[in-house]
Design a protein around this motif. Structure first.
Motif, short mmCIF file in Angstrom:
data_model
loop_
_atom_site.label_atom_id
_atom_site.label_comp_id
_atom_site.label_asym_id
_atom_site.label_seq_id
_atom_site.Cartn_x
_atom_site.Cartn_y
_atom_site.Cartn_z
N GLN A 22 0.83 -1.20 0.00
CA GLN A 22 0.00 0.00 0.00
C GLN A 22 0.87 1.26 0.00
O GLN A 22 0.59 2.23 -0.74
CB GLN A 22 -0.93 -0.02 1.22
CG GLN A 22 -1.89 1.15 1.29
CD GLN A 22 -2.78 1.07 2.53
OE1 GLN A 22 -2.75 0.07 3.26
NE2 GLN A 22 -3.55 2.12 2.76
N ALA A 23 1.92 1.27 0.79
CA ALA A 23 2.82 2.43 0.85
C ALA A 23 3.60 2.59 -0.45
O ALA A 23 3.82 3.72 -0.93
CB ALA A 23 3.77 2.28 2.03
N ALA A 26 1.37 4.20 -3.09
CA ALA A 26 1.21 5.64 -2.88
C ALA A 26 2.47 6.40 -3.32
O ALA A 26 2.38 7.51 -3.86
CB ALA A 26 0.92 5.92 -1.41
N CYS A 30 3.07 9.42 -6.72
CA CYS A 30 3.54 10.78 -6.43
C CYS A 30 4.50 11.26 -7.54
O CYS A 30 5.52 10.61 -7.80
CB CYS A 30 4.23 10.82 -5.07
SG CYS A 30 4.96 12.41 -4.69
N ARG A 48 -1.78 17.24 -5.84
CA ARG A 48 -1.49 15.93 -5.25
C ARG A 48 -1.30 16.12 -3.75
O ARG A 48 -1.06 17.24 -3.26
CB ARG A 48 -0.24 15.31 -5.86
CG ARG A 48 1.05 16.05 -5.58
CD ARG A 48 2.27 15.25 -6.05
NE ARG A 48 3.53 15.96 -5.86
CZ ARG A 48 4.23 15.96 -4.73
NH1 ARG A 48 3.78 15.33 -3.66
NH2 ARG A 48 5.38 16.62 -4.68
N ARG A 51 3.55 15.42 0.78
CA ARG A 51 4.16 14.40 1.63
C ARG A 51 5.00 15.08 2.72
O ARG A 51 6.05 15.68 2.45
CB ARG A 51 5.01 13.45 0.77
CG ARG A 51 4.17 12.64 -0.20
CD ARG A 51 5.04 11.85 -1.15
NE ARG A 51 5.79 10.76 -0.51
CZ ARG A 51 5.31 9.51 -0.36
NH1 ARG A 51 4.07 9.20 -0.81
NH2 ARG A 51 6.06 8.59 0.18
N TYR A 80 -0.16 13.83 3.19
CA TYR A 80 0.13 12.42 3.37
C TYR A 80 1.28 12.36 4.37
O TYR A 80 2.41 12.77 4.05
CB TYR A 80 0.53 11.78 2.03
CG TYR A 80 0.82 10.29 2.12
CD1 TYR A 80 -0.19 9.36 1.93
CD2 TYR A 80 2.11 9.83 2.34
CE1 TYR A 80 0.07 8.00 1.99
CE2 TYR A 80 2.39 8.48 2.40
CZ TYR A 80 1.36 7.57 2.22
OH TYR A 80 1.63 6.21 2.27
N ASP A 116 -0.18 8.08 8.11
CA ASP A 116 -0.47 7.39 6.85
C ASP A 116 0.57 6.32 6.52
O ASP A 116 0.26 5.36 5.81
CB ASP A 116 -0.54 8.40 5.69
CG ASP A 116 -1.68 9.39 5.86
OD1 ASP A 116 -2.84 8.93 5.98
OD2 ASP A 116 -1.40 10.60 5.90
N GLU A 117 1.79 6.45 7.04
CA GLU A 117 2.85 5.49 6.72
C GLU A 117 3.93 5.58 7.79
O GLU A 117 4.23 6.68 8.30
CB GLU A 117 3.44 5.82 5.34
CG GLU A 117 4.53 4.89 4.88
CD GLU A 117 5.05 5.27 3.51
OE1 GLU A 117 6.27 5.08 3.26
OE2 GLU A 117 4.27 5.79 2.67
#
Length: 363
Positions: A22-23, A26, A30, A48, A51, A80, A116-117
C-alpha cells in the motif's frame, strides 16, 4: 432527498510500513519532479497530496506525541503523513535507553489515526538520499534547535532549503517526564509488580528489597481489609440501629402487657387469689379426736386451739376412795396415769373434758 452520511474521522486500519504494498503504491503515484512550494501547499494547488515527514523516538507513546502528529497532518489542507521511528541501536547510541523496544514503538505509532505510513529504522539526520527515496516535500518538527554531535541543529539544512514546517510542543508532558514519575514512585511500582507475579530478578531488586516490598504489600492489604470492614459497618449502621429500636419496642410492649387492669399479672392474681392466700396463711392442724363434740368443733373453728393442760383436782373434787383424801399431787404418777385412763383430762380456761362419759367444767 436522502441525507448525506456523517463524515468519519478515524481509520479502521493501522498505517502501513514504508515497504508494504500500500505504501509503495502511494509512492509510485507521487510526481516528485515538480517542486511543491510552501505557498502551493497552503493553497492546495499542488494537485497531489503533500508528503510531510516527522520523526522521533516515540518511547512511551503519549498525548504529546499524538498532538505533534496531529499538527503535522493538519498543517496543509491535503497531507500524506510519513513518520520515521528510530531503531533501538541508533537511539541507545545517540540518546540512551528506552522503555519500549523498537517493535513496540513502531506498533504504537502506526496505530495513531493521523499517520499514513511508518518508516522503520529511520536515520538520526536527514540527507538528500533519504528525502528523495521517500519523496518528502516538507519536514515537520518543533522549532527548538535539536543538537547532535558537532551539529547545533540537525534540521538546519532543511530550514535553509525552505522544507521545514514547525509544530508546537505540548508543555508538561514528555517521555522524560513519564520516566521521572516512575522513578519518583519507584517503590510503589515495584511493590505493585511483585504483587502481580513478577520476580525480583525481573524487577532488578535485591533479596532484602524484595522482602521489604512484599511486607509492605501485606501491610497495605491488611489496611485495606480494615477499611472495608469499617465501611461495611458504616453502611449497615442505620439498619442495625433500626433493628435494635424495633426489638426494644417489642420487648418493652410485651413487658407492659403484664400490668394494668387487663394485664396478665392481674388476670393471674384474680384467678389464683385463693391459692395465693392459702399458700401465705396455711390452716391449723386438725383436732386430736375425730369424735370431738360439736362444741369442740365450734371452738376450733372460732380460733386456734388452746393449750392442753392436765387438770389439777381441787379439794372440792377430791376423791372419796381409800386414798385418804390425798390430792393429785400427792398420789404420784400412777394416779395421774389412772386419771388419764379414766378420762380425767380437762381443758384450761373454760375448756370442756369428758370423764367417764360425763362433762365437767374447769375453773
Amino acid at each position: 432527498m436522502k441525507s448525506a452520511p456523517a463524515p468519519t474521522f478515524s481509520k479502521v486500519q493501522p498505517a502501513p510500513f514504508s515497504e508494504d504494498e500500500q505504501a509503495v503504491a502511494a509512492l509510485d503515484l507521487c510526481d516528485y519532479s515538480v517542486k511543491i512550494t510552501l505557498e502551493m501547499a497552503k493553497n492546495d494547488t499542488a494537485h497531489r497530496p503533500v508528503r510531510v515527514y516527522a520523526d522521533g523516538i516515540y518511547d512511551l507513546f503519549h498525548q504529546g506525541h499524538a498532538r505533534q502528529l496531529m499538527q503535522a497532518k493538519r498543517i496543509f489542507p491535503n497531507v500524506y503523513l510519513l513518520v520515521g521511528v528510530c531503531s533501538d541501536s541508533l537511539t541507545h547510541e545517540n540518546k540512551g535507553r528506552t522503555v519500549m523496544d523498537e517493535n513496540e514503538r513502531y506498533e504504537a505509532v502506526r496505530h495513531c489515526r493521523y499517520v499514513d505510513e511508518v518508516v522503520r529504522d529511520a536515520p538520526w539526520t536527514l540527507d538528500d538520499e533519504f528525502l528523495n527515496k521517500h519523496k518528502i516535500d516538507f519536514v515537520a518538527h518543533d522549532e527548538i534547535p535539536y543538537s547532535a554531535g558537532s551539529s547545533d541543529d540537525i534540521y538546519a539544512h532543511i530550514k535553509a532549503r525552505g522544507m521545514f514546517v514547525a509544530t508546537e510542543r505540548t508543555e508538561g508532558v514528555s517521555t522524560s517526564d513519564v520516566v521521572a514519575r516512575i522513578v519518583k514512585d519507584y517503590d510503589v511500582y515495584v511493590r505493585r509488580n511483585l504483587a502481580r507475579g513478577y520476580s525480583a530478578r525481573e524487577l532488578n531488586v535485591g533479596y532484602i528489597k524484595e522482602k521489604t516490598f512484599r511486607l509492605q504489600n501485606k501491610m497495605d492489604e491488611l489496611k485495606n481489609k480494615g477499611k472495608k470492614v469499617i465501611e461495611n459497618i458504616g453502611e449497615k449502621r442505620q439498619d442495625l440501629i433500626q433493628k435494635w429500636e424495633d426489638k426494644s419496642k417489642e420487648f418493652i410492649g410485651n413487658f407492659l402487657l403484664l400490668f394494668g387492669r387487663e394485664g396478665r399479672i392481674s388476670h393471674f392474681w384474680n384467678e389464683g387469689k385463693g391459692r395465693i392466700r392459702q399458700a401465705l396463711s396455711p390452716p391449723s392442724s386438725p383436732p386430736r379426736s375425730l369424735n370431738a363434740s360439736s362444741s369442740s368443733r365450734r371452738h376450733y373453728d372460732s380460733g386456734p386451739p388452746t393449750k392442753m393442760v392436765r387438770y389439777e383436782e381441787c379439794a372440792d373434787y377430791s376423791s372419796d376412795d381409800d386414798s385418804g383424801g390425798a390430792s393429785q399431787d400427792e398420789t404420784g404418777d400412777d394416779e395421774v396415769d389412772e386419771s388419764r385412763q379414766d378420762g380425767k383430762i380437762f381443758e384450761k380456761d373454760g375448756g370442756v373434758a369428758e370423764t367417764n362419759g360425763g362433762t365437767k367444767t374447769a375453773f
